[in-house]
Design a protein around this motif. Structure first.
Motif, PDB file in Angstrom:
ATOM      1  N   HIS A 129       0.821  -1.195   0.000  1.00 33.42           N
ATOM      2  CA  HIS A 129       0.000   0.000   0.000  1.00 33.42           C
ATOM      3  C   HIS A 129       0.865   1.259   0.000  1.00 33.42           C
ATOM      4  N   GLY A 286      -6.031   3.705   5.626  1.00 36.04           N
ATOM      5  CA  GLY A 286      -4.990   3.309   4.685  1.00 36.04           C
ATOM      6  C   GLY A 286      -3.897   4.351   4.540  1.00 36.04           C
ATOM      7  N   HIS A 407      -8.369   5.176  -2.478  1.00 35.96           N
ATOM      8  CA  HIS A 407      -7.002   4.674  -2.647  1.00 35.96           C
ATOM      9  C   HIS A 407      -6.774   4.254  -4.091  1.00 35.96           C
ATOM     10  N   HIS A 409      -4.168   2.504  -6.553  1.00 38.23           N
ATOM     11  CA  HIS A 409      -2.997   1.623  -6.537  1.00 38.23           C
ATOM     12  C   HIS A 409      -1.943   2.106  -7.546  1.00 38.23           C
ATOM     13  N   HIS A 458     -10.999   2.620   0.587  1.00 40.57           N
ATOM     14  CA  HIS A 458     -10.259   1.795   1.536  1.00 40.57           C
ATOM     15  C   HIS A 458     -10.995   1.606   2.853  1.00 40.57           C
TER      16      HIS A 458
END
Lengths: 492, 156
Positions: A129, A286, A407, A409, A458
């Protein structure tokens, strides 16, 4: 007025059909196939051309010929284990502990982690993460790999490309596996001894303390301890506290006894952070925030939300008592001072809306109030198409009634504005952004990491409720599928 | 069909009763948990864990209100088409609308708490409407079954 007796049953049947048929149709239309590929999911959101996938995500790796600098083996087990506080929890461990071991590397090093699944029945994976890994190492079951079945293993290889605080966690049944312990921290040290060029006097190196915050069975912990957690600290010394929020909701962090500075957000240093008093800093689910503070003679508390705090306690001394949370929040939009970003928001080549709402309906046959992206509900979630080299702008807006920690990636994005107000502080780079109800953020990033990347909420139960979109680079495709038999891939 | 209608209407009233009881149970449990040192913040609210047993009250309220009661209301509406109760369809439709409004108030109340005032008041309307609908059937017809009920009811 009333229909004749013979016609009456006919009318009744007709009325029944009129009431039930739409419900039955919506129910039927919501059913998700037993197994599907994210490539076929939802509707394509394109602002430009499109080419069919030729490169599999499997090929998007670090050169396999390079030798790793840091090698770690993490063995996942389902078991009953003791937290650092001594409390027993039934959940998951990595190498026998939860949180799992801290993975430490120096910027530029090649990290190789072998994940061995010893006994996690439904399979597991690891997602890095905040680390912008090559797509093949992203760890999303059913998108970049198959879930690792019990008795099997999988190796992740990535460069520790930027210094900072990150974390790893399961991305298979993540809402369940993360909650019950399958996660740990990643700390990447700067390549050269620290000392920002702009700081007039860097002083001695700061003591470093990791604060991995997690709720186990309803009890808030920091590194497995709960309540007031004493940490020995030298008065006058500088302490850096790396706060990682591994839970599903935002938390507020503040200090008692002296001011703090927010020196890094989501692994990126803040430019010229000023001391903060009377305000808390929000760490979204997160997200990570690194605080720095000079330990006063009387010690200091770092409040981590809930009833958990780190007590920076001088030898033989005590730390101050806790206080109520400050009512004001530090606004990162105007914190610190501007600096070059290397990214020109004026040269955007792709623009997308990521509009989060909520409405009643069926999700795979289950009635309820479900999240929508751009007005559509799972599985009709957007696939955002980009080309390598694009400068991409997302306008993330939320009118769903609840906060969403969004979030993305594989990328770090620059916050450009909130509700139309431009960012005036330090460049604010994020991988996890707290988007409160009623807020709208413009973020910009460079599409420089080809692959298929999840872009999701998240708050992990929200992700299971369909709050997941994907970013797809032209020319890339994935052979993996979500669902199916055996060790079925269930990324959320 | 008539007794089915009556049963479904009374079931809605009873389920509204459960709703009121469950939410109070949950809120009282929360109060005591906070008194005992528990801290409620967003992270705690978003957690799937149960920090205190009365959380069950919130869960029951959510499942009952979003799934069970709407389902029974739709059953009531469908039954009303066949049950030949004077005003039966109208009352069933009213109950369905009130419940739809109630679910939406509960949903949007998270962003606009003043809607809670309407949510609480509307619960009493649903309860009253359900009892009223059930009582329209007329108690002494139910045990005799549909033919008798139809026979005694022709011109109404």
């Amino acid at each position: 007025m009333a229909p004749r007796p013979r016609a009456r049953p006919l009318f009744a049947c007709l009325a029944t059909v009129i009431v039930l048929a739409p419900l039955a149709w919506f129910w039927y239309a919501s059913l998700v196939p037993d197994s599907y590929s994210v490539m076929d999911m939802g509707h394509a959101d394109r602002t430009g051309g499109h080419h069919h996938g030729t490169r599999s995500v499997d090929t998007l790796t670090v050169d396999p010929g390079l030798a790793a600098d840091v090698r770690v083996t993490l063995t996942a087990r389902a078991e009953r284990f003791a937290l650092a506080s001594g409390r027993w929890v039934r959940g998951y461990t990595l190498n026998g502990t939860s949180p799992g071991p801290v993975i430490r590397a120096t910027q530029g090093q090649l990290v190789e982690v072998a994940l061995v699944n010893e006994s996690v029945e439904e399979g597991t994976t690891l997602h890095w993460h905040g680390v912008d890994v090559p797509n093949a190492a992203d760890g999303v079951a059913g998108v970049t790999q198959d879930a690792v079945a019990p008795g099997r293993s999988h190796t992740y290889r990535f460069f520790a490309d930027r210094a900072g605080t990150y974390w790893y966690h399961a991305h298979q049944f993540s809402h369940e596996q993360v909650r019950r312990g399958l996660f740990g921290a990643v700390v990447i040290a700067p390549r050269a001894p620290a000392g920002p060029v702009t700081a007039p006097d860097p002083g001695p190196a700061a003591a470093d303390h990791l604060a991995l915050v997690h709720r186990y069975d309803g009890v808030r912990t920091v590194d497995g301890r709960s309540g007031d957690v004493p940490v020995p600290a030298d008065p006058g010394g500088t302490v850096r506290v790396r706060v990682v929020n591994t839970d599903n909701g935002p938390m507020n962090v503040w200090t008692v006894g002296g001011p703090y500075r927010v020196v890094a957000v989501d692994g990126t240093e803040v430019h010229e952070p000023s001391p903060v008093t009377g305000e808390a800093v929000l760490v979204t689910a997160g997200g990570r925030v690194d605080l720095e503070l000079v330990v006063p003679a009387g010690g200091a508390r770092v409040e981590l939300g809930g009833d958990t705090a780190l007590l920076l306690t001088p030898p033989g001394g005590t730390a101050p008592a806790g206080t109520a949370a400050p009512r004001r929040l530090l606004d990162l939009l105007s914190y610190g001072t501007p600096a070059p970003t290397g990214l020109d928001p004026a040269r955007v080549t792709r623009e997308f809306a990521y509009d989060i709402g909520r409405r009643p309906g069926f999700l795979d046959g289950r009635p309820g109030l479900w999240w929508t992206i751009n007005g559509r509900m799972f599985p009709d979630m957007p696939m955002f198409h980009v080309t390598e080299g694009d400068v991409v702008r997302f306008r993330i807006s939320n009118h769903s009634g609840e906060v969403h920690p969004m979030h993305l990636h594989g990328h770090h994005a620059l916050v450009v504005s909130r509700d139309g107000d431009p960012a005036t502080g330090s460049p604010w780079w994020i991988d996890s952004l707290n988007v409160a109800d009623g807020e709208s953020y413009d973020i910009v990033f460079l599409a420089d990491n080809p692959g298929v990347w999840a872009d999701h909420c998240h708050n992990l139960p929200h992700a299971t409720q369909g709050l997941v979109g994907h970013l797809l680079y032209d020319g890339v495709s994935t052979p993996y599928r979500i669902g199916g038999g055996g060790t079925a891939n269930r990324p959320e | 069909m008539r007794s089915f209608y009556r049963g479904a209407a009374y079931a809605i009233a009873a389920l509204v009763f459960v709703q009121a009881a469950a939410i109070a149970f949950g809120v009282f449990g929360l109060g005591r948990w906070v008194e005992d040192g528990g801290v409620l913040d967003k992270a705690a609210m978003e957690s799937d864990d149960t920090p205190f047993p009365e959380v069950a009250g919130f869960i029951v309220h959510g499942i009952n209100g979003q799934m069970v009661i709407p389902l029974v209301a739709i059953v009531l509406l469908v039954v009303s088409f066949f049950a030949r109760i004077p005003g039966g369809v109208r009352w069933a439709a009213t109950i369905v609308l009130l419940i739809a409004a109630q679910v939406l108030l509960g949903m949007f109340g998270h962003g606009a708490p003043f809607l809670g005032l309407l949510h609480g008041a509307n619960a009493l309307l649903i309860f009253s409407a359900a009892v009223f609908a059930a009582r329209r059937v007329g108690g002494h017809h139910t045990s005799t079954g549909e033919p008798a009920a139809v026979a005694t009811d022709p011109g109404r």
